[in-house]
Each structure stands twice: as structure tokens, then as C-alpha cells.
Design an enzyme around this catalytic site. Sequence first.
Site, PDB file in Angstrom:
ATOM      1  N   ARG A 172       0.820  -1.204   0.000  1.00 32.19           N
ATOM      2  CA  ARG A 172       0.000   0.000   0.000  1.00 32.19           C
ATOM      3  C   ARG A 172       0.864   1.270   0.000  1.00 32.19           C
ATOM      4  O   ARG A 172       0.357   2.349  -0.270  1.00 32.19           O
ATOM      5  CB  ARG A 172      -0.920   0.009   1.225  1.00 32.19           C
ATOM      6  CG  ARG A 172      -1.892  -1.146   1.230  1.00 32.19           C
ATOM      7  CD  ARG A 172      -2.624  -1.227   2.538  1.00 32.19           C
ATOM      8  NE  ARG A 172      -3.524  -0.107   2.737  1.00 32.19           N
ATOM      9  CZ  ARG A 172      -4.756  -0.022   2.255  1.00 32.19           C
ATOM     10  NH1 ARG A 172      -5.219  -0.993   1.515  1.00 32.19           N
ATOM     11  NH2 ARG A 172      -5.510   1.016   2.501  1.00 32.19           N
TER      12      ARG A 172
ATOM     13  N   TRP B  10       1.757   6.378   5.621  1.00 29.36           N
ATOM     14  CA  TRP B  10       2.122   7.105   4.398  1.00 29.36           C
ATOM     15  C   TRP B  10       1.836   8.567   4.734  1.00 29.36           C
ATOM     16  O   TRP B  10       0.681   8.973   4.878  1.00 29.36           O
ATOM     17  CB  TRP B  10       1.276   6.619   3.233  1.00 29.36           C
ATOM     18  CG  TRP B  10       1.681   7.140   1.887  1.00 29.36           C
ATOM     19  CD1 TRP B  10       2.608   6.601   1.047  1.00 29.36           C
ATOM     20  CD2 TRP B  10       1.147   8.273   1.199  1.00 29.36           C
ATOM     21  NE1 TRP B  10       2.686   7.331  -0.107  1.00 29.36           N
ATOM     22  CE2 TRP B  10       1.805   8.363  -0.041  1.00 29.36           C
ATOM     23  CE3 TRP B  10       0.188   9.233   1.522  1.00 29.36           C
ATOM     24  CZ2 TRP B  10       1.534   9.367  -0.965  1.00 29.36           C
ATOM     25  CZ3 TRP B  10      -0.076  10.237   0.595  1.00 29.36           C
ATOM     26  CH2 TRP B  10       0.592  10.285  -0.628  1.00 29.36           C
TER      27      TRP B  10
ATOM     28  N   GLU C  36      -1.017   5.003 -20.898  1.00 27.20           N
ATOM     29  CA  GLU C  36      -0.755   4.000 -19.871  1.00 27.20           C
ATOM     30  C   GLU C  36       0.720   3.573 -19.891  1.00 27.20           C
ATOM     31  O   GLU C  36       1.342   3.419 -18.840  1.00 27.20           O
ATOM     32  CB  GLU C  36      -1.687   2.791 -20.064  1.00 27.20           C
ATOM     33  CG  GLU C  36      -1.491   1.652 -19.079  1.00 27.20           C
ATOM     34  CD  GLU C  36      -1.566   2.050 -17.613  1.00 27.20           C
ATOM     35  OE1 GLU C  36      -1.978   3.179 -17.300  1.00 27.20           O
ATOM     36  OE2 GLU C  36      -1.156   1.234 -16.773  1.00 27.20           O
TER      37      GLU C  36
ATOM     38  N   LYS D 294       3.196   4.023 -16.634  1.00 30.02           N
ATOM     39  CA  LYS D 294       3.862   2.847 -16.055  1.00 30.02           C
ATOM     40  C   LYS D 294       5.356   3.113 -15.940  1.00 30.02           C
ATOM     41  O   LYS D 294       5.968   2.851 -14.922  1.00 30.02           O
ATOM     42  CB  LYS D 294       3.584   1.638 -16.962  1.00 30.02           C
ATOM     43  CG  LYS D 294       3.539   0.309 -16.344  1.00 30.02           C
ATOM     44  CD  LYS D 294       2.329  -0.046 -15.534  1.00 30.02           C
ATOM     45  CE  LYS D 294       1.437   1.044 -15.100  1.00 30.02           C
ATOM     46  NZ  LYS D 294       0.337   0.873 -14.292  1.00 30.02           N
TER      47      LYS D 294
ATOM     48  N   GLU E 108       6.142   5.797 -13.166  1.00 29.05           N
ATOM     49  CA  GLU E 108       5.945   5.473 -11.758  1.00 29.05           C
ATOM     50  C   GLU E 108       6.955   4.475 -11.215  1.00 29.05           C
ATOM     51  O   GLU E 108       7.286   4.536 -10.037  1.00 29.05           O
ATOM     52  CB  GLU E 108       4.505   5.055 -11.447  1.00 29.05           C
ATOM     53  CG  GLU E 108       3.990   3.821 -12.118  1.00 29.05           C
ATOM     54  CD  GLU E 108       2.533   3.510 -11.698  1.00 29.05           C
ATOM     55  OE1 GLU E 108       1.890   2.737 -12.405  1.00 29.05           O
ATOM     56  OE2 GLU E 108       2.062   4.010 -10.673  1.00 29.05           O
TER      57      GLU E 108
ATOM     58  N   HIS F 229       2.891  19.768 -33.339  1.00 25.68           N
ATOM     59  CA  HIS F 229       2.345  21.072 -32.952  1.00 25.68           C
ATOM     60  C   HIS F 229       3.060  21.637 -31.727  1.00 25.68           C
ATOM     61  O   HIS F 229       2.523  22.511 -31.044  1.00 25.68           O
ATOM     62  CB  HIS F 229       0.835  20.960 -32.708  1.00 25.68           C
ATOM     63  CG  HIS F 229       0.082  20.591 -33.949  1.00 25.68           C
ATOM     64  ND1 HIS F 229      -0.142  21.484 -34.971  1.00 25.68           N
ATOM     65  CD2 HIS F 229      -0.447  19.413 -34.358  1.00 25.68           C
ATOM     66  CE1 HIS F 229      -0.799  20.876 -35.958  1.00 25.68           C
ATOM     67  NE2 HIS F 229      -0.984  19.612 -35.611  1.00 25.68           N
TER      68      HIS F 229
HETATM   69  C1  AGP Z   1      -1.437   2.463 -11.315  1.00 25.90           C
HETATM   70  O1  AGP Z   1      -0.241   1.915 -11.737  1.00 25.90           O
HETATM   71  C2  AGP Z   1      -1.329   3.483 -10.326  1.00 25.90           C
HETATM   72  N1  AGP Z   1      -0.544   3.101  -9.233  1.00 25.90           N
HETATM   73  C3  AGP Z   1      -2.540   4.369 -10.024  1.00 25.90           C
HETATM   74  O2  AGP Z   1      -2.570   5.275 -11.074  1.00 25.90           O
HETATM   75  C4  AGP Z   1      -3.943   3.731  -9.863  1.00 25.90           C
HETATM   76  O3  AGP Z   1      -4.359   3.187 -11.071  1.00 25.90           O
HETATM   77  C5  AGP Z   1      -4.937   4.799  -9.388  1.00 25.90           C
HETATM   78  O4  AGP Z   1      -4.522   5.283  -8.141  1.00 25.90           O
HETATM   79  C6  AGP Z   1      -6.355   4.298  -9.307  1.00 25.90           C
HETATM   80  O5  AGP Z   1      -6.491   3.264  -8.382  1.00 25.90           O
HETATM   81  P1  AGP Z   1      -7.783   2.363  -8.338  1.00 25.90           P
HETATM   82  O6  AGP Z   1      -7.878   1.643  -9.632  1.00 25.90           O
HETATM   83  O7  AGP Z   1      -7.559   1.442  -7.175  1.00 25.90           O
HETATM   84  O8  AGP Z   1      -8.959   3.285  -8.131  1.00 25.90           O
END
Ligand code: AGP
Length: 607
Positions: free
Chosen positions: A27, A74, A480, A484, A487, A503
Site C-alpha cells: 500500500r 504514508w 498507460e 507505467k 511510476e 504542434h
Molecule cells: C497504477 O499503476 C497506479 N498506481 C494508479 O494510477 C492507480 O491506477 C490509481 O490510483 C487508481 O487506483 P484504483 O484503480 O484502485 O482506483
Amino acid sequence: MCGIVGYIGDKTATPILINGLKKLEYRGYDSAGVAIYDSEDLKVVKCKGRLACLEDKVNVENLEGKIGIGHTRWATHGEPNDVNSHPHLSHSGKIAVVHNGIIENYMKLKEFLQSQGYEFRSETDTEVIAHLVDYYYKGDLVKAVMETVDELEGSYALGVICKDCDDKFVAARKDSPLIVGLGKGENFIASDIPAILEHTRDIYILEDKEVIVLTKDEVKVYDSLGAEVKKEIFHVNWDVSSAEKGGYEHFMMKEMFEEPKVIRDTINPRIKDGKIVLDNIKLTAEDLKNIDKIYIVACGTACHAGVVGKYVIEKLAKIPVEVDVASEFRYRDPLVSDRNLVIIISQSGETLDTLAALREAKRRGARILSIVNVVGSSIARESNDILYTWAGPEIAVASTKAYNTQLAAIYLVALDLAYKKGQIDDKELGRIIEALKGIPDSVDKVLANKEVIQKFASRHYNAKSIFFIGRGLDYALSMEGSLKLKEISYIHSEAYAGGELKHGTIALIEKGTLVVCPITQDTLVDKMVSNIKEVKARGAVVMAITQEKNTEIEKSADIVVTIPDVDPLVAPVVAVTPLQLFAYYMAIEKGCDVDKPRNLAKSVTVE
Ligand code: AGP
């Protein structure tokens, strides 16, 4: 984002809490702690950093109690340090609290408590909860917690233990995830199921504002008015091994390798006698006559799945679709009414921005159809129609298999809407169903070819900036791929529509700049070849991802990663896997922690 575990029973609580917290590491956290009641006193051990640090400290302290709460933090209010980490003790040392969420009125409460002589040690919002429970505590912990949560504005999942109570602890939740695990002679609370799965598969899913009292033999749940609530037991049927690495070096790789299976699990049970059957979607052809627009609302990867959804639903069902980032949707006074269907997409089902957007859309009269992975999550519970993605637990912070299943679910919804509206006939439906059924085998083939991408990554991992360009569905896919990469490898990256680059952004292309081009749409291949030529003319190195049949692309790109010859409409579900592999290998080459990237949390339960 913050993890909570609580235990009461006959065993020593500390190892159970630490093991549970380890299962919640995904998490995201920056500090951790436990509070144990050892029949005499409340002992709190906490520290900044990884759980290994907490384990070392706990071993020195030799904590023996059988009631305890644990937490991974966190940081939101106050930097990650020993003092700000949870549990927080009340002024008197009598109450210990762990909390996930944000208390929005904490300053007001803090001022009040200070006026009553309470001294604060940390910068956190959570500390007000510990003092407030202490303030209300007159010998009845349950009453004190109920009075406290009445005062709280914002979101919370709480675990509270008290020095005077050797037989119980109390928990509560509102807008932050918390479940109860029901054991024999022992009971648990946790932010997510994997934390308690080795002890029990029977759980209670909690509603907002419920207060829970746990003894070792009994769990009682009360609503906000103090009335006891009869809960149904939810039996978890997935395996402990689903939430373990199973021989893979990282959860992310394991989860990519699960993609063929989970796509199959999401699609196959919904196809009966050549038709789409979505059991939990009650939307009828008659209802659809009153829907003149669809909104798709989500965050991050789920939102990128929504962008694919826009293309596919508009193409098949001919209903206009607008895609919104949930955190923007909620505050932009959206023109949503009872003539709209709002499709919510979420892996966790607990993302607070998305949940808040759902509630806003519902308040405005819209019907809510959710595509969700976690059964019984808040988003699932608050929706009119649900389509579960059967991706199983996703532990790596970077979403992979959940995205593929979100796409699979979107195709099912698009086909269902299109068929109910009479926009596609049986033949067309049958043709697309066959294309969908072929996806898992195609993803298998992509995974078997992963070394090509690994090799490319080993040569280019020092790139400072990488562009992803695509047209149509490939533009959605580029977003996407870019997210990826960012992150988990921390490489700057941007996604652009192939035709839009010239552009402005093409100014950033120089000798050696890496450009990744998914090219899966037959009608746009020539246009993309032109875009490749434009960036190559300025020195770019191009990696293209395309169907085997598009052999001419080899003449323009530096490297071509092929996927099997899938139908362009469903190609994103297959072509995303090479992009995920690319991000993975770039991150590995750079020595990054792919499963737990810096600053990120898996389930974002704060706004
Ligand atoms: C995905 O790789 C991310 N870590 C993040 O963007 C995620 O998709 C977003 O926080 C949404 O989460 P959820 O699908 O649990 O709502």
C-alpha cells in the site's frame, strides 16, 4: 496508503501484527509502529523507515501482550519520522490509536483539546483522535470512541486500544477501508484481506460510520446511532498464494504473468450461448433510451482504461462518452443528470477521489455502473450496477493485470450496450466475442517473447526522457505506457497523439531521444509511419509495437516488438503487456524497487 492491523486472542500479538503489516507493504508507507497491551501497560514501538527497522526495535523490547494494533504510515500531516508515526498515545498514556485517512477539522479539535490542557507531541491529524477518545473516556471505551467519531470530519479507519480494557479493542471506519477478520478464539481488523488471510477467510465488510467492538470470542458492530448491526459473513475464496510472489522476483512480474488467466476469468463466464450476460448489470434497453451521454470517471491507470472505453463505446454503441479524471470531475460542477450513465473504474474500489466523484454523480441523479476489482469495496457497494474484474489481489503498486481486466470488462459493457441499443447484430457480436476470447493466448505469446524487450531496456535505461506516441486506441495505450514507465523507473516521459507531436512537442526530440510507438490500428499504420519518419529525421530512436502482419514498419523503426495478429479493436489488451514489460525492465536496469516505487501508495484513500 497507510495500513492497519489489529489483533485480540490468546497468541502473542506482535508477530501477528508485523506479519500482517508485511502483507500491507504494497500500500506504500514511510514509517511503521505497533501498540501492545501487556496486561499492565500500553507499550508503543514505532520508527521511520521499513518494517525491518520496526522488527529490530520490537525484538529488543520483547513485547508480550495479546491485544495490539499495528500501522504502516504514508505521511500526509507532518514528515515521516519516529514521532509522527503511529500509534499515537493520548496525553494520559491510556489510549493508543492507529488511523488511516485525513481528519479535516483537526485544527479546530486540536485548539479545543489544547484549551483543555492536552499537549501535542506530533504534527499529525491523528493525535487529536487519541486525545479526544481520552477526553470522552469515563470508563466506557466504546462510548468514548462513538462520541469521538461523531466529532470527526473527513475520512478514517481507526483501531483504538485502552490501558483499562484487557478484554477488548474498538475500531471504526468512514471512507477509508477496514475489514474485520473472524477467527476462532481470536479476531482481527485490517485495511485489506491479505493481512489476515493466513488466520481466517471469514470477514465482515464494514459500512461507513460503523463502530466495531472486538473481544477474542466475539465481534459486535454498531451503526452511528449506537444500534447493533447484524452483519453477514463474507467468505474469501481466493488463495493465500494469490497474494504471494510464488517464485517470481517481483509481484509486478508475477501479476503480468497472471494476465492471460485473469482476462479469461473476466471474459469467459460472461459469455453464454454467444451472448454477453452481465449478471449484476440491470440496465435495460428501455433504460438506455433515457441515456444520452456516458461519463467515465476514474484515476491513474483506471482512467487510462476509461480512455480506451470512450473509443470502444462510441464506436460500438454510438453513445457519446466523456472521460474525466475523478479529482477534477467532482469539483468542476459537471453537467451530470439522470440522463447520464456514469461508469466508474477502480481496481481497489476505495480510491477516495473516485468514490467522491461517484457520490457527486449519484447526487445529481446519474446511474452508476462500476467496473471494480475488490469485491465488497466502497465503490462496489455504492453503485447501481457492478461488473467485477476477476483480477485477484494486485499487490505491486504499478497496476498491470488489473488494467488488462478493466479493458476486458469495458469491451463487455460496450458490447452489452451496443447490442441492447440494436447497434450491432448477432454476427458482429459473435465476431467481436471471438476476438475477445483469443486475447489470453495472444498475451501468453507476448510474455514468452519478453527477452526482446529486456534486451532493448538494457541498452536504453539511461534515457532521460521518453515519448510515447500513438493514434486512436494507441494514443490511449500510450498514456498507460508512459505512466507505467514514470511510476516505477522515475524516467520523465510524456504521451502524445501521433498527429499532435508536430504542434509543439517535437521541439524536444533530439539525437538519441527514445520514442515508443504502439501501432495496432490498421487504418492508421501509414500515418504512424509518417510520424516515425518525422522523429527519426530529428535523431530519435524508435521502438514500435505492432501486429506481426505489419512487416513494413521494420523499415522505419529501430526495433519492432511484435504482438500476434489480433483484431485492432481489442488490440490494446494485448499491446499493453509489452509496455508494462518495458517499464519493468527499465526500472530493474536502474535498480529501482519496482513493487514499491517511491512516494506512491497502492490504494489512494486521501484526496
Ligand atoms: C497504477 O499503476 C497506479 N498506481 C494508479 O494510477 C492507480 O491506477 C490509481 O490510483 C487508481 O487506483 P484504483 O484503480 O484502485 O482506483
